[in-house]
Each structure stands twice: as structure tokens, then as C-alpha cells.
Write a protein that holds these residues in place. Structure first.
Motif, PDB file in Angstrom:
ATOM      1  N   LEU A 133      -1.631  -3.488 -10.197  1.00  0.00           N
ATOM      2  CA  LEU A 133      -2.405  -4.642  -9.739  1.00  0.00           C
ATOM      3  C   LEU A 133      -2.117  -4.976  -8.282  1.00  0.00           C
ATOM      4  O   LEU A 133      -3.029  -5.048  -7.458  1.00  0.00           O
ATOM      5  N   VAL A 134      -0.857  -5.159  -7.919  1.00  0.00           N
ATOM      6  CA  VAL A 134      -0.546  -5.598  -6.554  1.00  0.00           C
ATOM      7  C   VAL A 134      -0.838  -4.520  -5.519  1.00  0.00           C
ATOM      8  O   VAL A 134      -1.299  -4.827  -4.413  1.00  0.00           O
ATOM      9  N   CYS A 135      -0.594  -3.272  -5.876  1.00  0.00           N
ATOM     10  CA  CYS A 135      -0.866  -2.196  -4.917  1.00  0.00           C
ATOM     11  C   CYS A 135      -2.366  -2.058  -4.663  1.00  0.00           C
ATOM     12  O   CYS A 135      -2.782  -1.778  -3.534  1.00  0.00           O
ATOM     13  N   LEU A 136      -3.189  -2.281  -5.673  1.00  0.00           N
ATOM     14  CA  LEU A 136      -4.637  -2.204  -5.465  1.00  0.00           C
ATOM     15  C   LEU A 136      -5.182  -3.462  -4.806  1.00  0.00           C
ATOM     16  O   LEU A 136      -6.092  -3.380  -3.981  1.00  0.00           O
ATOM     17  N   LEU A 137      -4.624  -4.617  -5.114  1.00  0.00           N
ATOM     18  CA  LEU A 137      -5.063  -5.834  -4.425  1.00  0.00           C
ATOM     19  C   LEU A 137      -4.735  -5.754  -2.940  1.00  0.00           C
ATOM     20  O   LEU A 137      -5.445  -6.330  -2.115  1.00  0.00           O
ATOM     21  N   ALA A 138      -3.679  -5.026  -2.589  1.00  0.00           N
ATOM     22  CA  ALA A 138      -3.330  -4.852  -1.173  1.00  0.00           C
ATOM     23  C   ALA A 138      -4.392  -4.054  -0.431  1.00  0.00           C
ATOM     24  O   ALA A 138      -4.503  -4.148   0.791  1.00  0.00           O
TER      25      ALA A 138
ATOM     26  N   ARG B 266       0.834  -1.212   0.000  1.00  0.00           N
ATOM     27  CA  ARG B 266       0.000   0.000   0.000  1.00  0.00           C
ATOM     28  C   ARG B 266       0.865   1.256   0.000  1.00  0.00           C
ATOM     29  O   ARG B 266       0.467   2.288  -0.529  1.00  0.00           O
ATOM     30  N   ARG B 267       2.035   1.188   0.609  1.00  0.00           N
ATOM     31  CA  ARG B 267       2.908   2.363   0.740  1.00  0.00           C
ATOM     32  C   ARG B 267       4.048   2.382  -0.274  1.00  0.00           C
ATOM     33  O   ARG B 267       4.826   3.322  -0.322  1.00  0.00           O
ATOM     34  N   ALA B 268       4.166   1.330  -1.079  1.00  0.00           N
ATOM     35  CA  ALA B 268       5.348   1.128  -1.919  1.00  0.00           C
ATOM     36  C   ALA B 268       5.406   2.049  -3.126  1.00  0.00           C
ATOM     37  O   ALA B 268       4.406   2.306  -3.784  1.00  0.00           O
ATOM     38  N   ALA B 269       6.611   2.497  -3.402  1.00  0.00           N
ATOM     39  CA  ALA B 269       6.921   3.110  -4.689  1.00  0.00           C
ATOM     40  C   ALA B 269       6.990   1.954  -5.694  1.00  0.00           C
ATOM     41  O   ALA B 269       7.184   0.793  -5.298  1.00  0.00           O
ATOM     42  N   PRO B 270       6.845   2.239  -6.983  1.00  0.00           N
ATOM     43  CA  PRO B 270       6.840   1.144  -7.953  1.00  0.00           C
ATOM     44  C   PRO B 270       8.026   0.188  -7.852  1.00  0.00           C
ATOM     45  O   PRO B 270       7.851  -1.037  -7.865  1.00  0.00           O
ATOM     46  N   MET B 271       9.231   0.704  -7.725  1.00  0.00           N
ATOM     47  CA  MET B 271      10.401  -0.181  -7.674  1.00  0.00           C
ATOM     48  C   MET B 271      10.411  -1.011  -6.395  1.00  0.00           C
ATOM     49  O   MET B 271      10.791  -2.184  -6.409  1.00  0.00           O
ATOM     50  N   ALA B 272       9.954  -0.437  -5.294  1.00  0.00           N
ATOM     51  CA  ALA B 272       9.892  -1.187  -4.038  1.00  0.00           C
ATOM     52  C   ALA B 272       8.894  -2.334  -4.150  1.00  0.00           C
ATOM     53  O   ALA B 272       9.148  -3.439  -3.653  1.00  0.00           O
ATOM     54  N   ALA B 273       7.756  -2.095  -4.813  1.00  0.00           N
ATOM     55  CA  ALA B 273       6.776  -3.167  -5.013  1.00  0.00           C
ATOM     56  C   ALA B 273       7.374  -4.286  -5.855  1.00  0.00           C
ATOM     57  O   ALA B 273       7.178  -5.469  -5.559  1.00  0.00           O
ATOM     58  N   LEU B 274       8.103  -3.917  -6.884  1.00  0.00           N
ATOM     59  CA  LEU B 274       8.722  -4.933  -7.751  1.00  0.00           C
ATOM     60  C   LEU B 274       9.796  -5.736  -7.035  1.00  0.00           C
ATOM     61  O   LEU B 274      10.117  -6.849  -7.446  1.00  0.00           O
ATOM     62  N   CYS B 275      10.354  -5.208  -5.974  1.00  0.00           N
ATOM     63  CA  CYS B 275      11.403  -5.906  -5.217  1.00  0.00           C
ATOM     64  C   CYS B 275      10.837  -6.905  -4.209  1.00  0.00           C
ATOM     65  O   CYS B 275      11.602  -7.598  -3.542  1.00  0.00           O
ATOM     66  N   GLU B 276       9.526  -7.000  -4.089  1.00  0.00           N
ATOM     67  CA  GLU B 276       8.913  -7.966  -3.188  1.00  0.00           C
ATOM     68  C   GLU B 276       8.921  -9.349  -3.844  1.00  0.00           C
ATOM     69  O   GLU B 276       8.418  -9.494  -4.967  1.00  0.00           O
ATOM     70  N   PRO B 277       9.470 -10.366  -3.174  1.00  0.00           N
ATOM     71  CA  PRO B 277       9.478 -11.715  -3.761  1.00  0.00           C
ATOM     72  C   PRO B 277       8.078 -12.214  -4.143  1.00  0.00           C
ATOM     73  O   PRO B 277       7.910 -12.858  -5.188  1.00  0.00           O
TER      74      PRO B 277
END
Length: 164
Positions: free
Chosen positions: A69-74, A36-47
Motif C-alpha cells: 500500500l505505502v510503496c504504491l501510494l508513493a 518508492r525505493r524501499a525494501a519491505p523492512m525499510a518501509a516498515l521502519c518509517e514512522p
């Protein structure tokens, strides 16, 4: 949306259930908070995000769609049979028609911000598979959202074939 278990929406729903849906799990709450708080690159760094990317066969060219997708699913806390657009609209809409029009016209960061607000307005509940499918193919989904918001079923593609 197709009931095909290998459809992108079904794959994303399975990922959501495994990684974000069980909010009683500390790991799920932590991942949701980070996304929810991630910048795009930080989200992509999540395994877990890379796990979803592999399952959906998404490469670097679709990174923006994957992050959206992942930020909204969160933001989603609970599954519901109704699509997000149906939960927002209907005879007594949760989201005003003007706000909905703005959402339908939005692009980029504004779209993500407005979609996050929309999930909140829908009590953080919606059909996860339909939301995922729509986010991955947003341009094709926009007209369907209009039909769903106003409580109508979108015309089926096979009707075009029978008219010809």
C-alpha cells in the motif's frame, strides 16, 4: 467503495494527503522517494508508515499488505475521481488488454512491479481512496478492476439479494 470517513480507503487517503500528497513539501518528496525505493523492512521502519498501520489497525500479520500500500501510494502524485483501472482502460486504453490480463494474474513482487507501472501509465493520477481500499483487499478487488477497465460498472451486491 464506501464514503465512510472511517473506511480503510478514506483513512489511507487522509494519510496520503498529509504525508505524500503535498509534493511541494520537501518532507513529502523525501518520504515518497524513500518509499518508492524501499525494501519491505525499510518501509516498515518509517514512522509515517507505522502511523498509517495504527490508524488502519494493522499488525505484523498484514505487513505485506501495508508495504504494498505505502510503496504504491508513493507513486501517486495527484488525486483523480477515476479509479486506476478506469484510467488504464476504456474505449482507448492506456494499458493494453494483454498487459492488463497479466496484471490481474500477477502475485507477489510481480504484482507490485506491474501496479507501479500501471500508476505511471495513468500519469500518476487516480482515486487514492479507491486504490488504497483495493490494495488492502486485492483478491476481492480484482473482478471489480476488470469491470472498471472495460468501462462497465461492477454489479452491486444488493442485486444478488433481490434475485433470490
Amino acid at each position: 467503495m464506501s464514503d465512510d470517513p472511517k473506511s480503510p480507503g478514506a483513512i489511507a487517503r487522509g494519510w496520503w494527503r498529509a504525508n505524500l500528497g503535498a509534493r511541494e513539501s520537501a518532507a513529502a518528496r523525501a518520504l515518497a522517494a524513500r518509499l518508492r525505493r524501499a525494501a519491505p523492512m525499510a518501509a516498515l521502519c518509517e514512522p509515517a508508515v507505522m502511523e498509517l498501520a495504527r490508524a488502519l489497525h494493522m499488525g505484523p500479520g498484514r505487513a505485506d499488505s501495508l508495504v504494498r500500500l505505502v510503496c504504491l501510494l508513493a507513486e501517486v502524485r495527484e488525486e483523480d475521481a477515476a479509479t486506476l483501472a478506469r484510467r488504464l482502460g476504456g474505449s482507448d486504453p492506456t494499458m493494453s488488454p494483454l498487459r492488463f490480463q497479466r496484471l490481474m494474474r500477477a502475485e507477489g513482487d510481480e504484482l507490485i512491479t506491474l501496479l507501479r507501472r500501471a500508476v505511471g501509465m495513468a500519469d500518476r493520477r487516480c482515486n487514492v481512496a479507491a486504490l488504497a481500499q483495493d490494495l488492502l483487499y486485492w483478491e476481492e478487488a480484482r473482478p471489480r478492476w476488470c469491470f472498471h477497465y472495460f468501462g462497465a460498472d461492477a454489479p452491486r451486491d444488493d442485486l444478488k439479494e433481490s434475485v433470490k
